[in-house]
Structures are given as structure tokens and as C-alpha cells.
Design an enzyme around this catalytic site. Structure first.
Site, PDB file in Angstrom:
ATOM      1  N   ASN A 198       0.830  -1.204   0.000  1.00 34.86           N
ATOM      2  CA  ASN A 198       0.000   0.000   0.000  1.00 34.86           C
ATOM      3  C   ASN A 198       0.865   1.254   0.000  1.00 34.86           C
ATOM      4  O   ASN A 198       1.678   1.423  -0.910  1.00 34.86           O
ATOM      5  CB  ASN A 198      -1.108  -0.025   1.064  1.00 34.86           C
ATOM      6  CG  ASN A 198      -0.693  -0.253   2.492  1.00 34.86           C
ATOM      7  OD1 ASN A 198      -0.341  -1.355   2.877  1.00 34.86           O
ATOM      8  ND2 ASN A 198      -0.771   0.782   3.308  1.00 34.86           N
ATOM      9  N   ASP A 199       0.757   2.149   0.963  1.00 39.38           N
ATOM     10  CA  ASP A 199       1.330   3.496   0.862  1.00 39.38           C
ATOM     11  C   ASP A 199       2.787   3.554   0.401  1.00 39.38           C
ATOM     12  O   ASP A 199       3.626   2.811   0.898  1.00 39.38           O
ATOM     13  CB  ASP A 199       1.303   4.191   2.223  1.00 39.38           C
ATOM     14  CG  ASP A 199      -0.071   4.276   2.830  1.00 39.38           C
ATOM     15  OD1 ASP A 199      -1.019   3.760   2.241  1.00 39.38           O
ATOM     16  OD2 ASP A 199      -0.178   4.862   3.917  1.00 39.38           O
ATOM     17  N   GLN A 258       4.666   0.447   2.066  1.00 37.51           N
ATOM     18  CA  GLN A 258       4.043  -0.493   2.976  1.00 37.51           C
ATOM     19  C   GLN A 258       3.933  -1.846   2.275  1.00 37.51           C
ATOM     20  O   GLN A 258       3.396  -1.950   1.170  1.00 37.51           O
ATOM     21  CB  GLN A 258       2.669   0.009   3.387  1.00 37.51           C
ATOM     22  CG  GLN A 258       2.687   1.266   4.260  1.00 37.51           C
ATOM     23  CD  GLN A 258       3.074   0.935   5.690  1.00 37.51           C
ATOM     24  OE1 GLN A 258       2.246   0.535   6.493  1.00 37.51           O
ATOM     25  NE2 GLN A 258       4.345   1.097   6.005  1.00 37.51           N
ATOM     26  N   TRP A 269      -3.327  -7.427   3.648  1.00 37.63           N
ATOM     27  CA  TRP A 269      -2.726  -6.469   4.578  1.00 37.63           C
ATOM     28  C   TRP A 269      -2.291  -7.172   5.859  1.00 37.63           C
ATOM     29  O   TRP A 269      -3.022  -8.003   6.411  1.00 37.63           O
ATOM     30  CB  TRP A 269      -3.737  -5.365   4.886  1.00 37.63           C
ATOM     31  CG  TRP A 269      -3.184  -4.273   5.746  1.00 37.63           C
ATOM     32  CD1 TRP A 269      -2.607  -3.116   5.312  1.00 37.63           C
ATOM     33  CD2 TRP A 269      -3.169  -4.216   7.179  1.00 37.63           C
ATOM     34  NE1 TRP A 269      -2.216  -2.353   6.387  1.00 37.63           N
ATOM     35  CE2 TRP A 269      -2.552  -3.000   7.548  1.00 37.63           C
ATOM     36  CE3 TRP A 269      -3.601  -5.082   8.180  1.00 37.63           C
ATOM     37  CZ2 TRP A 269      -2.374  -2.617   8.874  1.00 37.63           C
ATOM     38  CZ3 TRP A 269      -3.416  -4.715   9.517  1.00 37.63           C
ATOM     39  CH2 TRP A 269      -2.806  -3.489   9.841  1.00 37.63           C
ATOM     40  N   SER A 307       3.640   3.979   7.867  1.00 31.19           N
ATOM     41  CA  SER A 307       4.148   4.933   6.884  1.00 31.19           C
ATOM     42  C   SER A 307       5.075   5.981   7.496  1.00 31.19           C
ATOM     43  O   SER A 307       5.021   6.270   8.687  1.00 31.19           O
ATOM     44  CB  SER A 307       2.985   5.626   6.182  1.00 31.19           C
ATOM     45  OG  SER A 307       2.251   4.696   5.431  1.00 31.19           O
ATOM     46  N   GLU A 315      -4.705  11.320   6.992  1.00 34.44           N
ATOM     47  CA  GLU A 315      -3.517  10.485   6.914  1.00 34.44           C
ATOM     48  C   GLU A 315      -2.503  11.069   5.938  1.00 34.44           C
ATOM     49  O   GLU A 315      -2.816  11.950   5.130  1.00 34.44           O
ATOM     50  CB  GLU A 315      -3.888   9.065   6.458  1.00 34.44           C
ATOM     51  CG  GLU A 315      -4.848   8.352   7.393  1.00 34.44           C
ATOM     52  CD  GLU A 315      -5.079   6.905   7.000  1.00 34.44           C
ATOM     53  OE1 GLU A 315      -4.875   6.047   7.869  1.00 34.44           O
ATOM     54  OE2 GLU A 315      -5.434   6.639   5.839  1.00 34.44           O
ATOM     55  N   TRP A 358      -9.349   2.050  -0.137  1.00 38.80           N
ATOM     56  CA  TRP A 358      -9.578   1.176   1.007  1.00 38.80           C
ATOM     57  C   TRP A 358     -10.953   0.506   0.993  1.00 38.80           C
ATOM     58  O   TRP A 358     -11.172  -0.480   1.695  1.00 38.80           O
ATOM     59  CB  TRP A 358      -9.401   1.952   2.314  1.00 38.80           C
ATOM     60  CG  TRP A 358      -7.981   2.131   2.729  1.00 38.80           C
ATOM     61  CD1 TRP A 358      -7.328   3.311   2.955  1.00 38.80           C
ATOM     62  CD2 TRP A 358      -7.011   1.104   2.999  1.00 38.80           C
ATOM     63  NE1 TRP A 358      -6.020   3.092   3.340  1.00 38.80           N
ATOM     64  CE2 TRP A 358      -5.806   1.735   3.378  1.00 38.80           C
ATOM     65  CE3 TRP A 358      -7.048  -0.287   2.957  1.00 38.80           C
ATOM     66  CZ2 TRP A 358      -4.653   1.023   3.705  1.00 38.80           C
ATOM     67  CZ3 TRP A 358      -5.890  -1.006   3.280  1.00 38.80           C
ATOM     68  CH2 TRP A 358      -4.723  -0.346   3.652  1.00 38.80           C
TER      69      TRP A 358
END
Length: 511
Positions: A75-76, A92, A100, A133, A250, A329
Site C-alpha cells: 500500500n502506501d 508499505q 494487509w 508509513s 492520513e 480502502w
């Protein structure tokens, strides 16, 4: 960042979130997916592992011009820094599987922002928790005492006890190996609403500045430090947003563009359409406090469904280059990709321009894309393309138009241009390709303002195996959406206004 509790959104689209989501590939069992209650149990600290041996990268839906790890969940984007001719992209990553969990920092490098080499996993969880992150800087003047030109990473340690605290690690070998600071955490916290540190050197006050997101408490905290290890809270920024009373803030990023400052904040669930999105504020920063100009917020960096958590590379001077996580998400855990899950957007250059008398954050694909581009050809109804391509269409705005991309399976991606309203609307439904893997993926109308004046508009479309990124030529509007057709769209029809269309092949980055 951390996974969030799913909730229904009433913004523009009413959808039903299904309780059960199918796995990524056909041979995966059906599974209930609730990240709030099904987060993996903390694993024991591990040592970084070597990247998976490069496979053929030709699986169904595998992006050919976007970065993806060889396998497993991503992810990020994290820790992005440029040094000695190399762009470092940390992200990530789950070294253990395609969902996840076990959050670590994966690592890839590039000399041109286009071709990427996956490296050894850089950071894995320790006694303080998962590695969420964060960012990385080059400490040119040895302010931290780890040596001149050390790469210093600041990240969120996410403990199983709910604490999200900020930690530090440093590398003296160009990001290959990191040493954790013995004084971690450098910022202590007792709850799960302080994360995603983005750090930069503020020349005006000769100190390091950190932006930290407040999660469900909403807002951005600003800290300062002389040495990257000792941090002092300076201020808090928050603005109430109409229609979005309770959303996560975020992945902040504060950047200077000319004499103005821009604060990027990823929010969820509360994007421009549904679920995830990235908004921005324009204003001023004095080394302590960010003050937003009086504009009609929220302003959106991208009007599509699938551009989230984007931040910029550090150490690139006045050139501001960002990359985002190309997912949402609402359905990230179910997108039909295997053995990998998720891709990054194409890297984009950010510029502050003016439209309608107000500042607007423009983003366009970096010029380095030309490295994989063929010659421009006139685009007819049949496009001679295979891996990926760029389509450039100039439309007159004297009447509305419809652009349709399709393939041999009669799957279609339809784009409507409303000339009088100056809007662009895409339609992502079962007609577009696979969509049944999650009840929120089908979105009948995804609309954006064109943000252009004049009698015509030029659109650049970057089409890959499972995504379409649309930009006005100057970047005044961008829209990023995942799609999952059986094969790449290679037919084009345009009705309505007069137009000119060109296409150029974009060669795969994996061969």
C-alpha cells in the site's frame, strides 16, 4: 497508515458494502474481510528478506508501466528520497502474503522514475510494533550525528497495544541496511491517532519540520527538531470540511511551490467520490504554523477512485515529484490480482498554477515517461497497442462528446465530456470489466471539473492493463481509476464535437 473501519458513504454514490469478499485469485478460498477485527496477530521480529525472484510479469491485470512488487500486498509509498542519481521508493509491504498485515517497508530503486528494481525488504516489525508509513531525508550536515549524508527514515511504530509512535532508523549504505535508533520512539504517543511522519528541512528557520496526521482525531500536527531525534510540538492545523464530519486524516506532506505552501492530506472515507482521496490546502508556513488561504475546500488532487496516500520525493530541489497508491480502502483487499496486490500511480510532477483567479495544484506525468514511448501515430478506431499506451485527444468544447474505449470482449470504458458544464464523467460498471469482487467497486458516475478555459480541451490518457489515468494537458484535472478488463482496451470511438486523436505505444518496464 493503518487499516480502517469500513463505513457506508453517502457522498454522491449509494452502494452496498458486502460482508464477504472473495479472494484475489480463483484458487483462493472465499474469506470474510474485516480489517478491524481480522488484523493479523503480531509476528515476532524478523530480519529483512531478499525480494522475490523476478517472474514474467505477464499475469492477467499485471501493470506494465506502473510499479508493482513481484508478489504480495503493497500500500502506501514511504520514505521516498533521491540521492546520487537514484530514486528510492519504500512502501508499505507484507513480506508474508497478499493481504494487509505484517507491515514492513518494501524497497525499490530507479534511475529514471519509470524502470524499477525491487530490493531487499528494508524494515520489518520490532518490539515497538509494525512499521507504518513515514519518510526519509538525507542529513547532509550530520545534524543527527550518524554521519554526513546519512539516509534517515522516520516512521510510525504501530504496537499491538494501540500506540502509534514515531521512530527513527538510519542507513549509511544508501538504503540497503538500516540501523534502528536506540532512543526510539522519538515521539511517544498513547493512542492510534498519530502517524505517517513527513519530514523536511526548513531553510528559513534552520530546523527539521515534521508533519504528523491525527487519524480519526483529524488534523495535522507540526513538530520541529534540530537533530531529527528531539522533537518539539509547534502547532496543529485543522479545518472543518462540509459534509465530512468524521474522516481519517492520513499521510500529510507540506511542500513549498514558489512563494506558497501546499499541504497534502489523504482522507478516508471521504474522498471526492467514495472512500479514499487526497485533498490539499494552499497557504503559508512560517516554520511553526501552517495557515490556509481562504479557498473553497476541500480541493482535490485527483478526482478518481484510486489515488491515495501520495507524497513527494525529498532531496529533489524545486522539482516536486509525487507518487500515490493506486487503490481504494473500500475494496483494496479484494482487487483480483495475484500473486501481487496493488500498484503505484505513475510518478507525477506537481506545480501550482492559477485557474479562475485562484491557485490550483496541477499534476502531470513526469517527462521521463518519454523513455518508454514510441512515436506518435494518428489514432483511428483500432489502436495498434499491446502493453500500455498514451492517448492524446483534443476536443472542441462547442458541444458535448463521448469517448469510448473498448476491447474484443465488448468491455467498455466510457468518458463523457459536458461542454457547457465543463465536466468529465467516467463510468465504471460491470460493462467495464470484472467488478463483482466487491460491492463498492462499480461506480456509475465519477465526475470531475475540467478546470479549463477556452474553446477546446486536450486530454492525456495513460492506459495500462488494469488502470486508466486521465489528465488535462496542463494537469489542471486528473482522474485515476482501476479497471479489470479481460484484455487492454484497443478500440476507440468518439462522438459529438470535432476532435484530433493521437496514440503512442508505452513499452513494458519489465523487459
Amino acid at each position: 497508515m493503518r487499516m480502517f473501519k469500513h463505513s457506508l458513504s453517502s457522498v454522491m454514490v449509494a452502494v452496498i458494502i458486502t460482508a464477504a469478499i472473495t479472494g484475489c485469485s480463483k484458487d483462493e478460498p472465499k474469506q470474510d474481510y474485516n480489517p478491524l477485527i481480522d488484523d493479523p496477530k503480531p509476528e515476532q521480529p524478523t530480519t529483512p528478506s531478499e525480494p522475490t525472484t523476478k517472474n514474467s510479469y505477464n499475469e492477467l491485470y499485471r501493470p506494465q508501466i506502473h510499479f508493482t512488487p513481484a508478489k504480495n500486498w503493497m500500500n502506501d509509498p514511504n520514505g521516498m528520497v533521491y540521492v546520487d542519481g537514484t530514486y528510492h521508493l519504500f512502501y508499505q509491504f507484507n513480506p508474508q502474503g497478499n493481504d494487509w498485515g505484517n507491515m514492513s517497508w518494501g524497497h525499490a530503486t530507479s534511475s529514471d522514475l519509470i524502470h524499477w528494481t525491487e530490493q531487499t525488504v528494508a524494515l520489518t516489525r520490532d518490539e515497538l510494533g509494525d512499521i507504518f508509513s513515514g519518510s526519509a531525508v538525507i542529513d547532509k550536515d550530520n545534524t543527527a550525528g550518524f554521519g554526513a549524508n546519512t539516509m534517515v527514515a522516520l516512521y510510525t511504530s504501530a504496537g499491538s497495544d494501540g500506540k502509534q509512535q514515531e521512530s527513527l532508523a538510519y542507513s549509511n549504505d544508501g538504503g540497503k541496511n538500516f540501523t534502528r535508533f536506540t532512543g526510539n520512539p522519538v515521539i511517544k504517543n498513547n493512542d492510534d491517532n498519530l502517524r505517517d511522519p513527513k519530514v523536511f528541512w526548513h531553510e528559513g528557520t534552520k530546523q527539521w519540520i515534521m508533519a504528523l496526521a491525527k487519524g480519526w482525531k483529524m488534523g495535522v500536527e507540526f513538530y520541529s527538531s534540530p537533530d531529527l531525534k528531539n522533537w518539539t510540538h509547534q502547532s496543529t492545523f485543522f479545518m472543518e470540511l462540509a459534509g465530512r464530519p468524521s474522516i481519517q486524516w492520513e499521510c500529510p506532506d507540506l511542500i513549498q511551490l514558489g512563494n506558497k505552501w501546499v499541504l497534502l492530506v489523504s482522507v478516508n472515507p471521504g474522498g471526492p467520490i467514495l472512500g479514499s482521496g487526497t485533498m490539499y490546502f494552499v497557504g503559508n508556513f512560517d516554520g511553526k504554523t501552517f495557515t490556509a488561504d481562504a479557498l473553497n475546500y476541500p480541493l482535490w488532487l485527483d478526482y478518481g477512485m484510486d489515488n491515495y496516500a501520495g507524497v513527494t520525493w525529498s532531496n529533489t530541489g524545486d522539482r516536486k515529484i509525487m507518487i500515490g497508491w493506486m487503490n481504494n480502502w473500500q475494496y483494496a483487499g479484494a482487487v483480483p490480482c495475484s500473486p501481487w496486490r496493488s500498484a503505484m500511480t505513475l510518478p507525477r510532477e506537481l506545480k501550482l498554477i492559477e485557474y479562475d483567479g485562484k491557485p490550483l495544484l496541477a499534476n502531470t506525468v513526469v517527462k521521463e515517461i518519454d523513455k518508454i514511448a514510441g512515436n506518435w501515430q494518428s489514432a483511428g478506431t483500432s489502436l495498434d497497442v499491446k502493453d500500455a499506451y498514451q492517448l492524446r485527444i483534443t476536443l472542441n468544447l462547442d458541444q458535448s462528446s463521448t469517448i469510448t474505449l473498448s476491447n474484443a470482449s465488448d468491455e467498455k470504458y466510457v468518458i463523457d465530456i459536458n461542454a457547457s458544464a465543463r465536466t468529465l464523467t467516467t463510468h465504471r460498471t460491470s460493462a467495464t470489466g470484472q467488478s463483482s469482487f466487491n460491492g463498492t467497486f462499480s461506480v456509475p458516475s465519477i465526475q470531475a471539473p475540467l478546470n479549463v478555459s477556452g474553446t477546446s480541451v486536450t486530454l492525456d490518457l495513460f492506459v495500462d492493463q488494469s488502470s486508466i489515468e486521465i489528465f488535462t494537458q496542463n494537469g489542471s484535472m486528473s482522474m485515476t481509476n482501476l479497471v479489470f478488463p479481460k484484455s487492454i482496451y484497443n478500440n476507440l470511438t468518439i462522438s459529438g464535437a470535432s476532435y484530433e486523436a493521437q496514440v503512442r505505444q508505452l513499452n513494458t518496464i519489465w523487459k
